[in-house]
Motif scaffolding. Structure first.
Motif, short mmCIF file in Angstrom:
data_model
loop_
_atom_site.label_atom_id
_atom_site.label_comp_id
_atom_site.label_asym_id
_atom_site.label_seq_id
_atom_site.Cartn_x
_atom_site.Cartn_y
_atom_site.Cartn_z
N ALA A 91 56.65 0.42 19.80
CA ALA A 91 57.69 -0.68 20.18
C ALA A 91 58.91 -0.66 19.43
O ALA A 91 60.12 -0.97 20.19
CB ALA A 91 56.94 -2.08 20.44
N SER A 92 58.71 -0.43 18.19
CA SER A 92 59.85 -0.51 17.12
C SER A 92 60.52 0.50 16.48
O SER A 92 61.63 0.58 16.09
CB SER A 92 59.43 -1.73 16.31
N SER A 93 59.70 1.84 16.72
CA SER A 93 60.25 3.18 15.92
C SER A 93 61.15 3.73 16.67
O SER A 93 61.44 3.42 17.97
CB SER A 93 58.95 4.01 15.63
N ALA A 94 62.04 4.59 16.19
CA ALA A 94 62.92 5.28 16.98
C ALA A 94 62.20 6.28 17.92
O ALA A 94 63.20 6.63 18.82
CB ALA A 94 63.94 6.33 15.93
N SER A 95 61.25 6.91 17.66
CA SER A 95 60.46 7.58 18.51
C SER A 95 59.01 7.69 18.62
O SER A 95 58.58 7.23 17.34
CB SER A 95 61.01 9.28 18.25
N PRO A 96 58.22 8.12 19.41
CA PRO A 96 56.55 8.09 18.97
C PRO A 96 56.33 9.04 17.93
O PRO A 96 55.35 8.49 17.29
CB PRO A 96 56.15 8.62 20.39
N HIS A 97 56.92 10.00 17.83
CA HIS A 97 56.42 10.93 16.55
C HIS A 97 56.61 10.15 15.44
O HIS A 97 55.89 10.27 14.44
CB HIS A 97 57.31 12.33 16.54
N ALA A 98 57.79 9.41 15.37
CA ALA A 98 58.09 8.52 13.95
C ALA A 98 57.05 7.49 13.86
O ALA A 98 56.49 7.13 13.02
CB ALA A 98 59.75 7.86 14.03
N ALA A 99 56.68 6.83 15.01
CA ALA A 99 55.52 5.77 14.98
C ALA A 99 54.20 6.42 14.48
O ALA A 99 53.73 5.88 13.82
CB ALA A 99 55.50 5.19 16.44
N LEU A 100 54.17 7.49 14.96
CA LEU A 100 52.73 8.24 14.38
C LEU A 100 52.73 8.37 13.13
O LEU A 100 51.84 8.17 12.39
CB LEU A 100 52.57 9.58 15.43
N GLY A 101 53.89 8.99 12.42
CA GLY A 101 54.04 9.32 11.02
C GLY A 101 53.75 8.09 10.14
O GLY A 101 53.17 7.77 9.33
N GLN A 102 54.31 6.82 10.57
CA GLN A 102 54.41 5.57 10.01
C GLN A 102 52.93 4.92 10.05
O GLN A 102 52.36 4.62 9.21
CB GLN A 102 55.44 4.55 10.54
N TRP A 103 52.18 5.15 11.44
CA TRP A 103 50.71 4.75 11.30
C TRP A 103 49.83 5.41 10.53
O TRP A 103 48.83 4.87 9.79
CB TRP A 103 50.44 4.95 12.72
N ILE A 104 49.97 6.79 10.45
CA ILE A 104 49.25 7.80 9.83
C ILE A 104 49.24 7.40 8.04
O ILE A 104 48.33 7.34 7.36
CB ILE A 104 49.67 9.36 9.89
N ASN A 105 50.63 6.98 7.76
CA ASN A 105 50.73 6.50 6.39
C ASN A 105 49.81 5.31 6.12
O ASN A 105 49.43 5.09 5.11
CB ASN A 105 52.13 6.03 6.15
N LEU A 106 49.98 4.27 7.06
CA LEU A 106 48.98 3.14 7.14
C LEU A 106 47.64 3.51 6.99
O LEU A 106 46.64 2.90 6.19
CB LEU A 106 49.08 2.26 8.23
N PHE A 107 47.30 4.55 7.59
CA PHE A 107 45.84 4.88 7.80
C PHE A 107 45.32 5.68 6.55
O PHE A 107 44.30 5.51 6.01
CB PHE A 107 45.86 6.18 8.89
N VAL A 108 46.41 6.29 5.83
CA VAL A 108 45.85 6.97 4.52
C VAL A 108 45.69 5.80 3.42
O VAL A 108 44.81 5.88 2.60
CB VAL A 108 47.24 7.89 4.16
N ASP A 109 46.58 4.79 3.68
CA ASP A 109 46.26 3.57 2.60
C ASP A 109 44.81 3.13 2.83
O ASP A 109 44.11 2.70 1.90
CB ASP A 109 47.25 2.48 3.04
#
Length: 200
Positions: A91-109
């Motif tokens: 809902a807040s990211s510039a694009s779905p791909h950007a959202a995916l990348g940010q989510w994957i960073n959380l997943f790595v943590d």
């Protein structure tokens, strides 16, 4: 009797507030523990977690009598945080791909913390199996939602399965806790960039 009625109403109003405060305090502890686990591993001293949370060690032991209790709670807390972050990022990211990348960073943590869990629970494989099933049930659908949104937007190639991607990210994270020179994030970034759909 009227006074008693008012007192009862007051208690009724105060109880939910106290429960909310207790829940918030517990979440603060879990956030602090997750931060310390990512930084120092699941065997980090409890005093480091107490310092991160700004509380006494007794407060931690009151909520989590054993280290295993704390690690399991952190595990569940991070699973829920990851699950809730997916739709919010879309809902807040510039694009779905950007959202995916940010989510994957959380997943790595999350994965860096999770890798220490097996050793703690090795004497109770059924408990670990239950947590692993919980992890899949909560996170695979969220990753699927992110992938589908990015594919529908034409940003990534279609047909990428969430479980396969998550498994690949997990494999890249192996060893992160034992090798100070290895940061899986760079390789994970390359993996996510590689999902980009090539122009025709």
């Amino acid at each position: 009797m009227n006074d008693g009625g008012k007192g009862g109403d007051g208690t009724g109003r105060a109880a939910p507030s106290k429960r909310k405060d207790a829940r918030r305090n517990k979440e603060t502890l879990l956030d602090a523990a997750a931060t310390v686990f990512v930084r120092s591993g699941v065997e980090a001293p409890v005093r480091d977690i107490a310092a991160e949370a700004g509380v006494g060690m007794g407060t931690i032991y009151r909520h989590f009598p054993t280290r295993a209790d704390l690690i399991i709670a952190v595990y569940r807390h991070q699973v829920e945080a990851c699950a809730e972050a997916g739709p919010a990022l879309l809902a807040s990211s510039a694009s779905p791909h950007a959202a995916l990348g940010q989510w994957i960073n959380l997943f790595v943590d999350f994965l860096v913390t999770k890798h220490g869990l097996a050793a703690v629970l090795q004497s109770d494989s059924s408990g670990f199996d239950t947590l692993h099933a919980y992890f899949l049930d909560r996170l695979v659908p969220v990753c699927t939602q992110l992938l589908d949104a990015a594919a529908e937007a034409g940003e990534i190639r279609s047909g990428v399965e969430a479980y396969q991607l998550m498994r690949g990210v997990g494999n890249l994270c192996i060893g992160a806790g034992s090798d100070a020179h290895y940061d899986p994030r760079r390789l994970v970034e390359l993996l996510i960039a590689g999902l980009r759909r090539q122009p025709d």
